[in-house]
Design an enzyme around this catalytic site. Sequence first.
Site, short mmCIF file in Angstrom:
data_model
loop_
_atom_site.label_atom_id
_atom_site.label_comp_id
_atom_site.label_asym_id
_atom_site.label_seq_id
_atom_site.Cartn_x
_atom_site.Cartn_y
_atom_site.Cartn_z
CD GLU A 290 7.98 1.44 -0.37
OE1 GLU A 290 8.63 0.57 -1.01
OE2 GLU A 290 8.39 2.59 -0.22
CD GLU B 135 0.86 0.35 3.04
OE1 GLU B 135 0.80 1.60 2.96
OE2 GLU B 135 1.86 -0.24 3.49
#
Length: 358
Positions: A316, A173
């Site tokens: 991430e 994300e």
Amino acid sequence: MKELYFMENIKPLYTDKMLEAKRRADNLVKPVGSLGKLEDMAIRLAGITGALNNYVDKKAIVIMCSDNGVCEEGVASAPQIVTATQTINFLKGITGVGVLARHNSCDLKVVDIGIKEDITHKSLINCKIRKGTSNIAKGEAMTREEAVKAIKIGFDLVYKLKKEGYKLIGTGEMGIGNTTSSSSVLMSLTGCSIDKAVGRGAGLTDEGMKKKFLVINQILEVNKPKAEDPIEVLHKVGGFDIAGLVGVYLGAASCRLPVVIDGFISAIAALLAYRIEPLSKEFMFPSHISLEKGYSLIMEQLGLEPILDLGMRLGEGSGCPIAFNIIEAATRVMNEMATFEEGNVDLENYKGLWENKS
């Protein structure tokens, strides 16, 4: 939940195939259980796919990118424009997850599900619901309909990836301010105290932490989400990125693909998916222990144990490609090691030798 009609075909693991995998693992040329969690992974993979021999040669990490209106409250250490900037950097392959994904031969699927800025790139998957959530310190993040739409986006994407031949999915994300929404979701679902749920995110100062505590208390007071309704929790205090990842987990369970959890934000999405459909956790593999506060509580809630402990807290999706390598090793053990019979090893003599060394 009728509104999530699309996930009705999620079924339990194939226990008969897991028993078959366990029998094979116990008969490989080694002491029983000596490859530990690698054996456990291989057995669970058999339960997920229904196949004794599994191959995870095609892998992808889905990165949901979205902005959060709560950034207006000054809860993040980085400016909101970083969401868009890092999304572009994902597409260029120059972020932490980009480098690690390339090193481990897996693809990135970068999704704009609610970035404030408009980004154009040939590899970007544009599913923008709107330009960021509303400020959850003043009201709900999104409508319930928007939350369901975001879940469906993640769900459908996993089905598309399966059709394209992907065998292993990771979650990532990007969204400045999303640790605030994640902590708010965690407190809403578990009733835990704020000190157990709230961390420094990308690096808040002590003063910033005090501000974050005050804002999260305000968020919960304003929205009052009900723990027994995970979609209400999501639409009131969550984010589009979190909602999209909820759909990824539910989609993985529905089309029987193993899915890897990254860090804190990915984990809170996993917890929401589990609260929506408890069977979904059987398809999840946590990649690493995140140093972000609240992560260990989520793992306790899920009853899952992370594969790695590398002191990571980047997010991430950066933990996923490293965990992919471990999961692939588990498949190689099941697929390529010989049994005692296949290796022409006298089992009784072998047992005697092992006992003498013990």
